[in-house]
Design a protein around this motif. Sequence first.
Motif, PDB file in Angstrom:
ATOM      1  N   ALA A   1       0.973  -1.316   0.093  1.00  0.00           N
ATOM      2  CA  ALA A   1       0.051   0.046  -0.064  1.00  0.00           C
ATOM      3  C   ALA A   1       0.782   1.215   0.125  1.00  0.00           C
ATOM      4  O   ALA A   1       2.102   1.258   0.515  1.00  0.00           O
ATOM      5  N   THR A   2       0.446   2.148  -0.731  1.00  0.00           N
ATOM      6  CA  THR A   2       1.012   3.657  -0.492  1.00  0.00           C
ATOM      7  C   THR A   2       0.191   4.668   0.012  1.00  0.00           C
ATOM      8  O   THR A   2      -0.927   4.206   0.324  1.00  0.00           O
ATOM      9  N   ALA A   3       0.778   5.852   0.503  1.00  0.00           N
ATOM     10  CA  ALA A   3       0.010   6.874   1.067  1.00  0.00           C
ATOM     11  C   ALA A   3      -1.310   7.207   0.534  1.00  0.00           C
ATOM     12  O   ALA A   3      -2.339   7.736   0.980  1.00  0.00           O
ATOM     13  N   ARG A   4      -1.294   7.034  -0.967  1.00  0.00           N
ATOM     14  CA  ARG A   4      -2.292   7.474  -1.911  1.00  0.00           C
ATOM     15  C   ARG A   4      -3.628   6.512  -1.598  1.00  0.00           C
ATOM     16  O   ARG A   4      -4.667   6.715  -1.868  1.00  0.00           O
ATOM     17  N   ASP A   5      -3.336   5.169  -1.014  1.00  0.00           N
ATOM     18  CA  ASP A   5      -4.209   4.237  -0.529  1.00  0.00           C
ATOM     19  C   ASP A   5      -4.885   4.563   0.784  1.00  0.00           C
ATOM     20  O   ASP A   5      -5.888   4.090   1.083  1.00  0.00           O
ATOM     21  N   ALA A   6      -4.509   5.523   1.536  1.00  0.00           N
ATOM     22  CA  ALA A   6      -5.249   5.715   2.850  1.00  0.00           C
ATOM     23  C   ALA A   6      -6.636   6.057   2.923  1.00  0.00           C
ATOM     24  O   ALA A   6      -7.249   5.455   3.852  1.00  0.00           O
ATOM     25  N   LYS A   7      -7.208   6.742   2.186  1.00  0.00           N
ATOM     26  CA  LYS A   7      -8.563   6.824   2.049  1.00  0.00           C
ATOM     27  C   LYS A   7      -9.422   5.686   1.755  1.00  0.00           C
ATOM     28  O   LYS A   7     -10.461   5.455   2.474  1.00  0.00           O
ATOM     29  N   ARG A   8      -8.871   5.058   0.944  1.00  0.00           N
ATOM     30  CA  ARG A   8      -9.578   3.638   0.670  1.00  0.00           C
ATOM     31  C   ARG A   8      -9.362   2.616   1.702  1.00  0.00           C
ATOM     32  O   ARG A   8     -10.557   2.016   1.884  1.00  0.00           O
ATOM     33  N   LEU A   9      -8.342   2.664   2.393  1.00  0.00           N
ATOM     34  CA  LEU A   9      -8.174   1.549   3.406  1.00  0.00           C
ATOM     35  C   LEU A   9      -9.119   2.000   4.809  1.00  0.00           C
ATOM     36  O   LEU A   9      -9.550   1.197   5.253  1.00  0.00           O
TER      37      LEU A   9
END
Length: 174
Positions: A22-30
Motif C-alpha cells: 500500500a502507498t500513502a495514496r491508498d489511505a482513504k480507501r483503506l
Amino acid sequence: MPSVITGSGARRAAAGAAVRRATARDAKRLTGLVRNSRAYQGQYAAMVAGYTVGPDYIESHRVFLAADGGTDAVLGFYALIVEPPELDLMFVSDAAQGRGIGRLLAGHMTAEARAAGLDSVRVVSHPPAEGFYRSVGARRVGTVPANPPAVLWDRPELVFPIGGAFDPAGSPAA
C-alpha cells in the motif's frame, strides 16, 4: 511488483487479485474499508468510529492490499508490525467476503513475516474473526481483557507460527 494469484482450489476464488504494498495514496480507501465494515456494526461500531489508516501509518508499517486486477478496487488489506511482531490490522471488504481474499492475505502476511525473520506473529482478534484466523493456521494462546472505554469486550489472542512452510489453503504444512 504485485503478486497475482492464480491456480486451483482455494486460490481459484482469489484469481485475478493482486497483492501489492500500500502507498500513502491508498489511505482513504483503506480507511473507508475499515469504517464501513459490516463486521464492526452494532456492539463493535465504537471500535472503528473515527478510525483512520493514515499515510504516516502506511509509510511506517508493512501494509499490503489485495486489489482486483481488472478494476483496482481494494478487496482487503493487512498491516504487519515487525517489532514486536503483530498483525495489527486485517480487513476484507464486505463485497469480497467468501472469495478467498482473507486466505490470500494471510498467506502473504506469513511469507512477509518469514522473510523478515520472524518466528511468530501475534494477533488480537475481533471476536467474530477468531474462526477465520484459526482456519488459516493461527493458534489461540489466550484472551486480552476488555479495555474500556475503547474496547468493551474481551478479545481472543492468537499466534501464527512462522517457522515452517505455510499452506494458504488453510493450515501450516507438516
